[in-house]
Design a protein around this motif. Structure first.
Motif, PDB file in Angstrom:
ATOM      1  N   VAL A  60     -11.199   4.320 -12.416  1.00 39.39           N
ATOM      2  CA  VAL A  60     -10.339   3.504 -13.281  1.00 39.39           C
ATOM      3  C   VAL A  60      -9.339   2.772 -12.398  1.00 39.39           C
ATOM      4  CG1 VAL A  60      -8.673   3.531 -15.166  1.00 39.39           C
ATOM      5  CG2 VAL A  60     -10.624   5.102 -15.189  1.00 39.39           C
ATOM      6  N   GLY A  61      -9.492   1.451 -12.288  1.00 37.69           N
ATOM      7  CA  GLY A  61      -8.604   0.641 -11.454  1.00 37.69           C
ATOM      8  C   GLY A  61      -9.373   0.044 -10.288  1.00 37.69           C
ATOM      9  N   ALA A  62      -9.459  -1.290 -10.257  1.00 42.18           N
ATOM     10  CA  ALA A  62     -10.167  -1.969  -9.165  1.00 42.18           C
ATOM     11  C   ALA A  62      -9.164  -2.636  -8.239  1.00 42.18           C
ATOM     12  CB  ALA A  62     -11.161  -2.979  -9.724  1.00 42.18           C
ATOM     13  N   GLY A  63      -8.119  -1.873  -7.860  1.00 42.94           N
ATOM     14  CA  GLY A  63      -7.173  -2.334  -6.841  1.00 42.94           C
ATOM     15  C   GLY A  63      -7.687  -1.878  -5.479  1.00 42.94           C
ATOM     16  N   LEU A  64      -6.762  -1.687  -4.537  1.00 44.66           N
ATOM     17  CA  LEU A  64      -7.196  -1.366  -3.175  1.00 44.66           C
ATOM     18  C   LEU A  64      -7.894  -0.019  -3.095  1.00 44.66           C
ATOM     19  CD1 LEU A  64      -4.201  -2.706  -1.068  1.00 44.66           C
ATOM     20  CD2 LEU A  64      -6.371  -3.802  -1.621  1.00 44.66           C
TER      21      LEU A  64
ATOM     22  N   PHE B 203      -1.781  -6.474  11.173  1.00 44.00           N
ATOM     23  CA  PHE B 203      -1.714  -7.900  10.830  1.00 44.00           C
ATOM     24  C   PHE B 203      -1.495  -8.070   9.336  1.00 44.00           C
ATOM     25  CE2 PHE B 203      -5.821  -8.636   8.752  1.00 44.00           C
ATOM     26  CZ  PHE B 203      -6.526  -7.498   9.126  1.00 44.00           C
ATOM     27  N   ARG B 204      -1.161  -9.309   8.922  1.00 50.16           N
ATOM     28  CA  ARG B 204      -0.923  -9.616   7.504  1.00 50.16           C
ATOM     29  C   ARG B 204      -2.211 -10.118   6.868  1.00 50.16           C
ATOM     30  NH1 ARG B 204       3.489  -7.689   5.064  1.00 50.16           N
ATOM     31  NH2 ARG B 204       3.739  -9.471   3.677  1.00 50.16           N
ATOM     32  N   ALA B 205      -2.549  -9.512   5.742  1.00 49.38           N
ATOM     33  CA  ALA B 205      -3.747  -9.930   5.012  1.00 49.38           C
ATOM     34  C   ALA B 205      -3.334 -10.561   3.696  1.00 49.38           C
ATOM     35  CB  ALA B 205      -4.639  -8.724   4.745  1.00 49.38           C
TER      36      ALA B 205
ATOM     37  N   HIS C 283     -11.383  -3.727 -19.182  1.00 52.29           N
ATOM     38  CA  HIS C 283     -11.566  -2.339 -19.619  1.00 52.29           C
ATOM     39  C   HIS C 283     -10.279  -1.580 -19.323  1.00 52.29           C
ATOM     40  CE1 HIS C 283     -15.819  -3.215 -19.995  1.00 52.29           C
ATOM     41  NE2 HIS C 283     -16.001  -2.020 -20.540  1.00 52.29           N
ATOM     42  N   LYS C 284      -9.406  -1.538 -20.306  1.00 57.52           N
ATOM     43  CA  LYS C 284      -8.141  -0.823 -20.113  1.00 57.52           C
ATOM     44  C   LYS C 284      -8.298   0.602 -20.629  1.00 57.52           C
ATOM     45  CE  LYS C 284      -3.285  -0.930 -21.189  1.00 57.52           C
ATOM     46  NZ  LYS C 284      -2.190  -1.604 -21.828  1.00 57.52           N
ATOM     47  N   LEU C 285      -8.139   1.555 -19.721  1.00 62.28           N
ATOM     48  CA  LEU C 285      -8.260   2.958 -20.135  1.00 62.28           C
ATOM     49  C   LEU C 285      -7.092   3.321 -21.046  1.00 62.28           C
ATOM     50  CD1 LEU C 285      -9.875   5.754 -19.117  1.00 62.28           C
ATOM     51  CD2 LEU C 285      -7.515   6.252 -18.507  1.00 62.28           C
TER      52      LEU C 285
ATOM     53  N   VAL D  86      -5.740   8.777  -6.873  1.00 65.87           N
ATOM     54  CA  VAL D  86      -5.680   8.171  -5.533  1.00 65.87           C
ATOM     55  C   VAL D  86      -4.722   6.986  -5.570  1.00 65.87           C
ATOM     56  CG1 VAL D  86      -8.015   8.840  -4.793  1.00 65.87           C
ATOM     57  CG2 VAL D  86      -7.692   6.706  -6.045  1.00 65.87           C
ATOM     58  N   GLY D  87      -4.312   6.522  -4.400  1.00 62.56           N
ATOM     59  CA  GLY D  87      -3.467   5.330  -4.309  1.00 62.56           C
ATOM     60  C   GLY D  87      -2.104   5.550  -4.949  1.00 62.56           C
ATOM     61  N   ASP D  88      -1.501   4.454  -5.414  1.00 63.57           N
ATOM     62  CA  ASP D  88      -0.150   4.515  -5.981  1.00 63.57           C
ATOM     63  C   ASP D  88      -0.066   5.457  -7.180  1.00 63.57           C
ATOM     64  OD1 ASP D  88       0.702   2.735  -4.109  1.00 63.57           O
ATOM     65  OD2 ASP D  88       1.197   1.114  -5.506  1.00 63.57           O
ATOM     66  N   ALA D  89      -1.164   5.661  -7.892  1.00 60.84           N
ATOM     67  CA  ALA D  89      -1.146   6.582  -9.035  1.00 60.84           C
ATOM     68  C   ALA D  89      -0.715   7.966  -8.571  1.00 60.84           C
ATOM     69  CB  ALA D  89      -2.533   6.651  -9.675  1.00 60.84           C
TER      70      ALA D  89
ATOM     71  N   GLY E 190       5.520  -0.689   4.530  1.00 59.16           N
ATOM     72  CA  GLY E 190       4.210  -1.343   4.456  1.00 59.16           C
ATOM     73  C   GLY E 190       3.071  -0.351   4.578  1.00 59.16           C
ATOM     74  N   GLU E 191       3.102   0.713   3.769  1.00 59.97           N
ATOM     75  CA  GLU E 191       2.091   1.760   3.934  1.00 59.97           C
ATOM     76  C   GLU E 191       1.272   2.053   2.684  1.00 59.97           C
ATOM     77  OE1 GLU E 191       4.143   5.179   5.486  1.00 59.97           O
ATOM     78  OE2 GLU E 191       4.015   4.387   7.512  1.00 59.97           O
ATOM     79  N   GLY E 192       1.797   1.700   1.487  1.00 57.87           N
ATOM     80  CA  GLY E 192       1.128   2.100   0.243  1.00 57.87           C
ATOM     81  C   GLY E 192      -0.313   1.624   0.182  1.00 57.87           C
ATOM     82  N   GLY E 193      -0.532   0.365   0.533  1.00 54.58           N
ATOM     83  CA  GLY E 193      -1.879  -0.195   0.470  1.00 54.58           C
ATOM     84  C   GLY E 193      -2.783   0.421   1.523  1.00 54.58           C
ATOM     85  N   ASN E 194      -2.195   0.755   2.673  1.00 55.67           N
ATOM     86  CA  ASN E 194      -2.982   1.383   3.736  1.00 55.67           C
ATOM     87  C   ASN E 194      -3.449   2.770   3.311  1.00 55.67           C
ATOM     88  OD1 ASN E 194      -2.845  -0.259   6.514  1.00 55.67           O
ATOM     89  ND2 ASN E 194      -1.052  -0.694   5.278  1.00 55.67           N
TER      90      ASN E 194
END
Ligand SMILES: Cc1cc2nc3c(=O)[nH]c(=O)nc-3n(C[C@H](O)[C@H](O)[C@H](O)COP(=O)(O)OP(=O)(O)OC[C@H]3O[C@@H](n4cnc5c(N)ncnc54)[C@H](O)[C@@H]3O)c2cc1C
Length: 369
Positions: free
Chosen positions: A4-8, A96-98, A117-119, A315-318, A327-331
């Protein structure tokens, strides 16, 4: 595996599972047309495992997703004098910056995302020997899987259902972000030279360097440049007109006059900081008040929920939202996807895999939170 969630984190997991032949379904609440419009710093320690898993060549990857083709990071400078005072990457070579949109497009390659598709709910299922989970979506669909992954970001619905008492903490930090679009010719002749081929620079200003103004290029084309600036400082004790921890989601675009006064008082700043802190120009920007949220759930609590008959993993921010400053959350989100896919490939899509995943990942999260 239901993701659930198509982010990083969700996309990294989906690609990593696909490379190992593990079947999954990936859902996202938003329509496909939604475009993430910011840029972020990527570090080699989180990228290398992902690129190795996907057998992707680092230089080609960087060329595909980097801001302005290079993503070069500048340093930390004194915004009043222009003197360098540190490294924007904490000295990590190869960071580097993406561009966030191009990164999403790269990660999506070959992956089917079920958008819109919102859960909204979860139920235990009984069809599989180990139990299972039924995901319920706002559009009326229900989908059954043996494991559900909450990769739905800082405001996670999955977390709210599974850990109803966990609420993100709001940190005592003032953060305002502005987005500005500039015609390319004007940028090249005016602001561009002050970036010295970098795409992101951090300026310390005012209050003994405790206020920070960072300026980054989100995207660049022959016609225009999209800039993003962020002003931040610790919140003051007592009354602070710029610190509004209880504001509603819809009030993020309400900007107090105190911001213009404070930006004016920072100067005179060196370019390019003077241009972003100029209230006359900044008033035309798309500005948001950002709240810095942090989420911490103990490994014991996470493991307990993962061990049941209807296993759910975050997983991730959840699982571990953290402020943007390092600058670490996405990593972490990218690495979570790779490590969870590893555990599932080795131990199957059940509670053993989740225990192994949490044992490996939670010490890493703890340090950054
Ligand atoms: C401006 C900015 C700058 C940043 N800079 C950096 C940086 O330099 N380096 C860094 O490492 N990190 C950075 N971050 C943090 C990074 O972007 C996040 O940590 C990362 O995106 C988290 O990934 P995620 O997969 O957990 O969540 P997200 O990427 O937020 O993805 C969550 C997805 O879940 C979907 N979703 C939400 N609710 C539901 C639901 N109920 N049902 C279905 N889908 C749902 C959302 O639509 C979204 O697509 C930055 C963040 C911001 C905002």
């Amino acid at each position: 595996v239901l993701i659930v969630g198509a982010g990083l984190s969700g996309l990294s997991l989906a690609r990593s599972l696909a490379s190992r032949g593990v079947p999954f379904k990936l859902f996202d609440a938003w329509p496909e047309s939604r475009r993430p419009g910011y840029s972020l710093t990527l570090h080699p320690a989180s990228l290398s495992p992902l690129l190795e898993t996907l057998r992707a060549e680092p230089a080609t990857f960087r060329a595909s997703v980097a801001v302005a083709g290079t993503g070069n990071l500048g340093g930390i400078v004194d915004a009043l004098t222009g003197e360098p005072v540190g490294s924007a990457t904490g000295g990590v070579p190869g960071s580097f910056r993406a561009n966030r949109f191009r990164l999403r497009e790269w990660l999506r390659e070959g992956v089917e995302v079920r958008f819109d598709h919102k859960l909204v709910g979860l139920e235990a299922a009984g069809r599989f020997t180990s139990g299972g989970v039924i995901a319920k979506f706002e559009n009326g669909e229900s989908v059954e899987g043996c494991l559900l992954v909450g990769a739905d970001g800082v405001h996670s619905t999955v977390r709210n259902i599974v850990f109803p008492t966990v609420r993100p903490s709001i940190l005592s930090t003032v953060v305002y972000n502005g987005q500005r679009r500039i015609p390319r010719p004007g940028f090249d002749s005016n602001l561009g030279p002050h970036f010295y081929s970098h795409t992101y620079i951090i300026g310390l200003c005012g209050r003994g360097g405790a206020s920070v103004l960072s300026v980054g290029i989100n995207d660049i084309s022959a016609e225009r440049v999209d800039l993003s600036w962020t002003y931040s400082r610790p919140a003051q004790e007592g009354d602070d007109a710029l610190h509004r921890p209880t504001r509603g989601i819809g009030e993020a675009r309400e900007i107090p006059n105190a911001l213009w006064e404070e930006l004016s008082a920072l100067g005179p700043l060196r370019p390019p900081f003077d241009a972003v802190a100029d209230p006359e120009l900044a008033r035309g920007d798309r500005i948001n008040h950002w709240l810095m949220r942090s989420v911490r759930i103990s490994r014991e609590e996470l493991a307990e929920r993962a061990a049941g008959n209807a296993p759910v993993v975050l997983v991730g921010d959840a699982a571990h939202a953290m402020p943007i400053f390092r600058g670490e959350g996405g990593n972490h989100a990218l690495l979570d996807g790779v490590e969870l896919a590893d555990a599932i490939a080795q131990h199957g899509a059940g509670s053993d895999a989740l225990r192994v995943f949490y044992e490996r990942a939670t010490p890493r999260w703890e340090v950054s939170i």
